[in-house]
Design an enzyme around this catalytic site. Structure first.
Site, PDB file in Angstrom:
ATOM      1  N   ARG A   1       0.839  -1.211   0.000  1.00  0.00           N
ATOM      2  CA  ARG A   1       0.000   0.000   0.000  1.00  0.00           C
ATOM      3  C   ARG A   1       0.866   1.250   0.000  1.00  0.00           C
ATOM      4  O   ARG A   1       0.503   2.276  -0.560  1.00  0.00           O
ATOM      5  CB  ARG A   1      -0.964   0.010   1.191  1.00  0.00           C
ATOM      6  CG  ARG A   1      -1.722   1.325   1.309  1.00  0.00           C
ATOM      7  CD  ARG A   1      -3.026   1.256   2.080  1.00  0.00           C
ATOM      8  NE  ARG A   1      -2.952   0.442   3.277  1.00  0.00           N
ATOM      9  CZ  ARG A   1      -2.241   0.748   4.371  1.00  0.00           C
ATOM     10  NH1 ARG A   1      -1.540   1.861   4.430  1.00  0.00           N
ATOM     11  NH2 ARG A   1      -2.228  -0.069   5.401  1.00  0.00           N
TER      12      ARG A   1
ATOM     13  N   TYR B   1     -11.310  19.115 -14.451  1.00  0.00           N
ATOM     14  CA  TYR B   1     -11.938  17.803 -14.608  1.00  0.00           C
ATOM     15  C   TYR B   1     -13.117  17.703 -13.631  1.00  0.00           C
ATOM     16  O   TYR B   1     -13.002  18.114 -12.468  1.00  0.00           O
ATOM     17  CB  TYR B   1     -10.890  16.728 -14.306  1.00  0.00           C
ATOM     18  CG  TYR B   1     -11.389  15.326 -14.416  1.00  0.00           C
ATOM     19  CD1 TYR B   1     -11.754  14.799 -15.642  1.00  0.00           C
ATOM     20  CD2 TYR B   1     -11.495  14.517 -13.293  1.00  0.00           C
ATOM     21  CE1 TYR B   1     -12.213  13.495 -15.750  1.00  0.00           C
ATOM     22  CE2 TYR B   1     -11.950  13.210 -13.388  1.00  0.00           C
ATOM     23  CZ  TYR B   1     -12.317  12.711 -14.622  1.00  0.00           C
ATOM     24  OH  TYR B   1     -12.771  11.424 -14.716  1.00  0.00           O
TER      25      TYR B   1
ATOM     26  N   ASP C   1      -2.668  19.885 -13.002  1.00  0.00           N
ATOM     27  CA  ASP C   1      -3.097  18.576 -13.508  1.00  0.00           C
ATOM     28  C   ASP C   1      -2.786  18.584 -15.000  1.00  0.00           C
ATOM     29  O   ASP C   1      -3.445  19.270 -15.775  1.00  0.00           O
ATOM     30  CB  ASP C   1      -4.589  18.377 -13.229  1.00  0.00           C
ATOM     31  CG  ASP C   1      -5.124  17.043 -13.773  1.00  0.00           C
ATOM     32  OD1 ASP C   1      -4.469  16.433 -14.645  1.00  0.00           O
ATOM     33  OD2 ASP C   1      -6.220  16.637 -13.334  1.00  0.00           O
TER      34      ASP C   1
ATOM     35  N   LYS D   1      -5.045   7.787 -18.862  1.00  0.00           N
ATOM     36  CA  LYS D   1      -5.348   8.372 -20.172  1.00  0.00           C
ATOM     37  C   LYS D   1      -4.178   8.175 -21.145  1.00  0.00           C
ATOM     38  O   LYS D   1      -3.806   7.066 -21.437  1.00  0.00           O
ATOM     39  CB  LYS D   1      -5.715   9.847 -19.981  1.00  0.00           C
ATOM     40  CG  LYS D   1      -6.715  10.110 -18.854  1.00  0.00           C
ATOM     41  CD  LYS D   1      -8.119   9.589 -19.158  1.00  0.00           C
ATOM     42  CE  LYS D   1      -9.033   9.661 -17.934  1.00  0.00           C
ATOM     43  NZ  LYS D   1      -9.149  10.964 -17.318  1.00  0.00           N
TER      44      LYS D   1
HETATM   45  C1  LIG Z   1      -9.471  11.385 -16.074  1.00  0.00           C
HETATM   46  C2  LIG Z   1      -8.929  12.597 -15.416  1.00  0.00           C
HETATM   47  C3  LIG Z   1      -8.712  12.629 -14.029  1.00  0.00           C
HETATM   48  C4  LIG Z   1      -9.062  11.463 -13.131  1.00  0.00           C
HETATM   49  O1  LIG Z   1      -8.324  10.339 -13.444  1.00  0.00           O
HETATM   50  P1  LIG Z   1      -8.819   8.824 -13.113  1.00  0.00           P
HETATM   51  O2  LIG Z   1      -7.648   8.009 -13.483  1.00  0.00           O
HETATM   52  O3  LIG Z   1     -10.032   8.588 -13.959  1.00  0.00           O
HETATM   53  O4  LIG Z   1      -9.159   8.802 -11.670  1.00  0.00           O
HETATM   54  C5  LIG Z   1      -8.177  13.776 -13.470  1.00  0.00           C
HETATM   55  N1  LIG Z   1      -7.890  14.849 -14.237  1.00  0.00           N
HETATM   56  C6  LIG Z   1      -8.100  14.855 -15.560  1.00  0.00           C
HETATM   57  C7  LIG Z   1      -7.758  16.080 -16.340  1.00  0.00           C
HETATM   58  C8  LIG Z   1      -8.621  13.736 -16.211  1.00  0.00           C
HETATM   59  O5  LIG Z   1      -8.833  13.753 -17.534  1.00  0.00           O
END
Ligand SMILES: *Cc1c(COP(=O)(O)O)cnc(C)c1O
Length: 400
Positions: free
Chosen positions: A57, A114, A186, A211
């Site tokens: 973890r 997001y 982000d 992504k």
């Molecule tokens: C998809 C996404 C997230 C969240 O990611 P997960 O892996 O789905 O939890 C956060 N920020 C952005 C810009 C995203 O496209």
């Protein structure tokens, strides 16, 4: 019949065979727990005098291997201790917000983050006594005004979902300096191929590795890195407590995906630019949205900031409304209608019925998100195939 069990219980696992050759592919190490020589050895490890793992973890080899690869891409500052992998992008966002903020703190955030990050900020952080001030990320004056009141954190994304607006990142950085807060970026949408936040003053960089970095819609992962070891330690502590652990197998898949990240990105970006221009020529399309196009509202800023790396996302508005959107999605039968991004194959999404469904129609209209709005995560297919598929599906929608 004899009881043919071996003398050493099968519940006791054998030592791995030792070899003089080494595997070419990275091993997957799913072990939850690690055995140490004795209590002193464990002390040495927890005190940072030796390297090792104790409990998955907290950290494990596949997470570290993946984090080092993303560190290299993002230029994680030397001496910070390197980035951390999380069980999802939201795991990383949660660790940053919950691990660093305290009751009474104020956060300045882009209003076009997001959706789930916005939800965490609007629904959850206020329960812990944390105040959020939202600003239009493209409005430099709004960032400056918000920064007149002290804040613990400034939170931004470079290119917004799904309208692909380009944030005034200079103003966001100056706001962080002025208000004394940490600049958090982000970078999921832009990726380090488009912009590297640490090179432009960010204190923390976050990814949904799910992504474009992993790239195949088969691993759910996050990553976050900090400029200093102190901030990193707070993120690592939050990760251990929240339990947003990255699966070793997902880390392994992402490491494999990352090997082709630059190739995939370049191909998808070239496709995105060509597809946006193609969409703009189709009679059934009201507007094609792509930062590389001269008619994009932030085209000049995109040029300065992204230096031609305009990304792999395209959006467009069909003439008409929900009926045309449905007809388009049904006609584009080979393009999955699936609300994610960054896959090798092109994916379609419809923000009014997914990411932006909680907004009122007026709220969506203010962002230009009509019922005919389609977001496209462009993949690495042959561009002529994509152009033909979109032409056909747009024509089918126009007939409704
Ligand atoms: C998809 C996404 C997230 C969240 O990611 P997960 O892996 O789905 O939890 C956060 N920020 C952005 C810009 C995203 O496209």
């Amino acid at each position: 019949m004899t009881d043919a069990l071996p003398p050493r219980s099968l519940a006791r696992r054998p030592a791995a065979p030792s070899t003089v050759t080494r595997p070419v592919a990275s091993p997957i190490q799913p072990s939850v727990v690690w055995r140490a020589e004795d209590a002193d050895a464990l002390d040495a490890q927890y005190e940072g005098r030796t390297e090792g793992f104790a409990y998955a973890r907290e950290s494990h080899p596949n997470a570290v291997a993946l984090a080092r690869q993303i560190d290299a891409l993002e230029g994680t500052p030397e001496g910070s201790g390197g980035g951390l992998c999380f069980g999802s992008g939201m795991g990383a966002v949660s660790a940053v917000l919950l691990g660093l903020l305290k009751s009474g703190d104020r956060v300045i955030a882009s209003s076009q983050l997001y959706g789930r990050s916005l939800r965490l900020m609007t629904q959850d952080l206020p329960r812990f006594g944390i105040e959020i001030a939202f600003v239009d990320p493209t409005d430099g004056a709004a960032w400056r005004k918000a920064a007149e009141t002290p804040a613990a954190m400034v939170f931004a994304e470079v290119v917004s979902n799904p309208t692909l607006r380009v944030a005034d990142m200079d103003a966001a950085r100056d706001a962080a300096t002025a208000c004394g807060g940490l600049l958090v970026v982000d970078n999921t949408f832009t990726t380090p191929r488009g912009w590297r936040p640490f090179d432009h003053g960010a204190d923390i960089v976050i990814h949904s590795v799910t992504k474009m970095l992993a790239g195949h819609s088969d691993a759910t992962l996050g990553w976050a890195a900090a400029r200093t070891p102190e901030i990193r330690a707070a993120l690592a502590a939050a990760q251990g407590s929240i339990g947003a652990t990255a699966s070793p197998f997902d880390c392994w898949l992402a490491e494999r995906g990352l090997a082709t990240f630059a190739l995939r990105y370049d191909r998808a970006e070239a496709n995105a630019a060509a597809l946006a221009d193609h969409l703009a020529t189709l009679p059934g399309v009201e507007a094609a949205i792509y930062p590389g196009r001269a008619d994009h509202p932030d085209h000049n800023r995109a040029g300065d900031l992204l230096q031609g790396r305009n990304g792999t996302m395209v959006a467009f508005r069909l003439k008409g409304g929900r009926a045309q959107a449905n007809a388009f999605i049904r006609a584009a039968a080979d393009l999955p209608f699936a609300p994610s991004l960054g896959d090798v194959q092109t994916l379609l999404s419809h923000p009014p019925s997914s990411s932006h469904r909680a907004l009122t129609p007026e709220g969506r209209a203010a962002l230009g998100i009509t019922e005919g709005f389609i977001r496209v995560s462009v993949g690495v297919e042959e561009i002529e195939t994509l152009k033909a598929e979109f032409s056909e599906a747009v024509a089918a929608a126009a007939k409704v």
